[in-house]
Structures are given as structure tokens and as C-alpha cells.
Design a protein around this motif. Structure first.
Motif, PDB file in Angstrom:
ATOM      1  N   PHE A 131       0.903  -1.217  -0.056  1.00 53.57           N
ATOM      2  CA  PHE A 131      -0.143  -0.166   0.097  1.00 53.57           C
ATOM      3  C   PHE A 131       0.846   1.342   0.186  1.00 53.57           C
ATOM      4  CE2 PHE A 131      -3.504  -2.550   2.331  1.00 53.57           C
ATOM      5  CZ  PHE A 131      -3.690  -3.198   0.929  1.00 53.57           C
ATOM      6  N   LEU A 132       2.052   1.206   0.458  1.00 52.05           N
ATOM      7  CA  LEU A 132       2.856   2.443   0.602  1.00 52.05           C
ATOM      8  C   LEU A 132       3.422   2.576  -0.801  1.00 52.05           C
ATOM      9  CD1 LEU A 132       4.795   2.191   3.903  1.00 52.05           C
ATOM     10  CD2 LEU A 132       3.488   3.933   3.412  1.00 52.05           C
ATOM     11  N   THR A 135       0.546   4.151  -3.012  1.00 49.86           N
ATOM     12  CA  THR A 135       0.337   5.501  -2.752  1.00 49.86           C
ATOM     13  C   THR A 135       1.425   6.164  -3.296  1.00 49.86           C
ATOM     14  OG1 THR A 135      -0.854   4.858  -0.606  1.00 49.86           O
ATOM     15  CG2 THR A 135      -0.049   6.892  -0.723  1.00 49.86           C
ATOM     16  N   GLN A 138       0.941   6.550  -6.858  1.00 50.77           N
ATOM     17  CA  GLN A 138      -0.126   7.633  -7.361  1.00 50.77           C
ATOM     18  C   GLN A 138       0.414   9.098  -7.343  1.00 50.77           C
ATOM     19  OE1 GLN A 138      -2.890   6.618  -8.819  1.00 50.77           O
ATOM     20  NE2 GLN A 138      -4.318   8.118  -8.318  1.00 50.77           N
TER      21      GLN A 138
END
Length: 149
Positions: A131-132, A135, A138
């Protein structure tokens, strides 16, 4: 003397009262702004403008706020799986430890993993890294495409 003073107060002064310099009809809106200081644009309340254009629905931000892009998902997933597959923990990689713990827990299927199982450590670590990476991917991809850097 008192009548003379009251008559002097009622007499129109040129340019201020009902002289020939004043407009024929009073202005409908009093404009106290100067175009010398600021442009004569109409200041609008963005909340009222948004409410009038949306048929009663009000939104604070664009509807496509996520702006999903498959490039970010693909590169982010590859960007996390590649480093997490390096054998750095006792000759094993984080990905292989996580997948091995899934297999171990599926071996006794009807019961779930115990709280002291290594499965939870590998699950949280692997997904936190994923997820890091997604993120930051993005942020970086959209920041670059919109000209922030």
C-alpha cells in the motif's frame, strides 16, 4: 435666523443633490469598487454557483477524485513484488515467507490462524509495503503528469 439655517441645509449642492450632474434615474446597484485598484469582475460565492449548477446536489470536489490509472497499479505492484522477493530474511524473501504462511494456515482449513502465528506478521508487513508503494506511485505518477514536478 433659524429659518435661514434650515433653508441652507435643504438647498441642493451642485453635484450632490438633484442637480443636472446626477443621473436621471437612481442606479440599481451601488458600485463602490474602482477599476483602477481591482478588475471589475463579479465576485461569486463558489458554494452558490456549485449548488445552482448541480440540480440541488452539492459536491466539494470533482467526482473523479481517485483518477485511477492502471499504469500506477501495474507498476506499483511490480515495484513492490520485485524488492519483496529478494531473499533477505534467513535466505528467504518476504513474499515467499508470506505465501508459505498462507499454505501453512490453509493446512488446517476450518480453523483460522492463531494470534501468535507468524502469518499475521508477514500479512501486515507485506500489505503495508504494497500500500505504501501504491500510494507513493499514485502521488508520483499524478504529480508528474499534472506538472507538480
Amino acid at each position: 435666523m433659524a429659518t435661514m439655517g434650515s433653508n441652507a441645509l435643504r438647498a441642493p449642492v451642485a453635484g450632490l443633490g438633484t442637480s443636472s450632474l446626477s443621473p436621471a434615474r437612481p442606479p440599481s446597484r451601488l458600485n463602490l469598487q474602482s477599476s483602477f485598484l481591482r478588475s471589475p469582475s463579479i465576485e461569486r460565492n463558489p458554494l452558490k454557483v456549485a449548488a445552482s449548477n448541480s440540480n440541488g446536489r452539492f459536491t466539494c470536489f470533482r467526482g473523479d477524485w481517485l483518477r485511477t490509472d492502471l499504469n500506477v497499479i501495474g507498476f506499483g505492484l511490480i515495484g513492490w513484488i520485485a524488492p519483496s522477493s529478494i531473499p533477505a530474511i534467513d535466505g528467504k524473501s518476504l513474499t515467499s515467507l508470506f505465501f508459505d504462511s498462507i499454505g501453512t494456515e490453509l493446512a488446517h482449513w476450518p480453523t483460522g490462524p492463531a494470534l501468535g502465528s507468524q502469518f499475521w506478521l508477514w500479512l501486515v508487513t507485506w500489505h503495508l509495503g504494497l500500500f505504501l508503494c501504491l500510494t507513493f506511485g499514485q502521488i508520483g505518477f499524478k504529480g508528474r503528469s499534472e506538472g507538480y514536478f
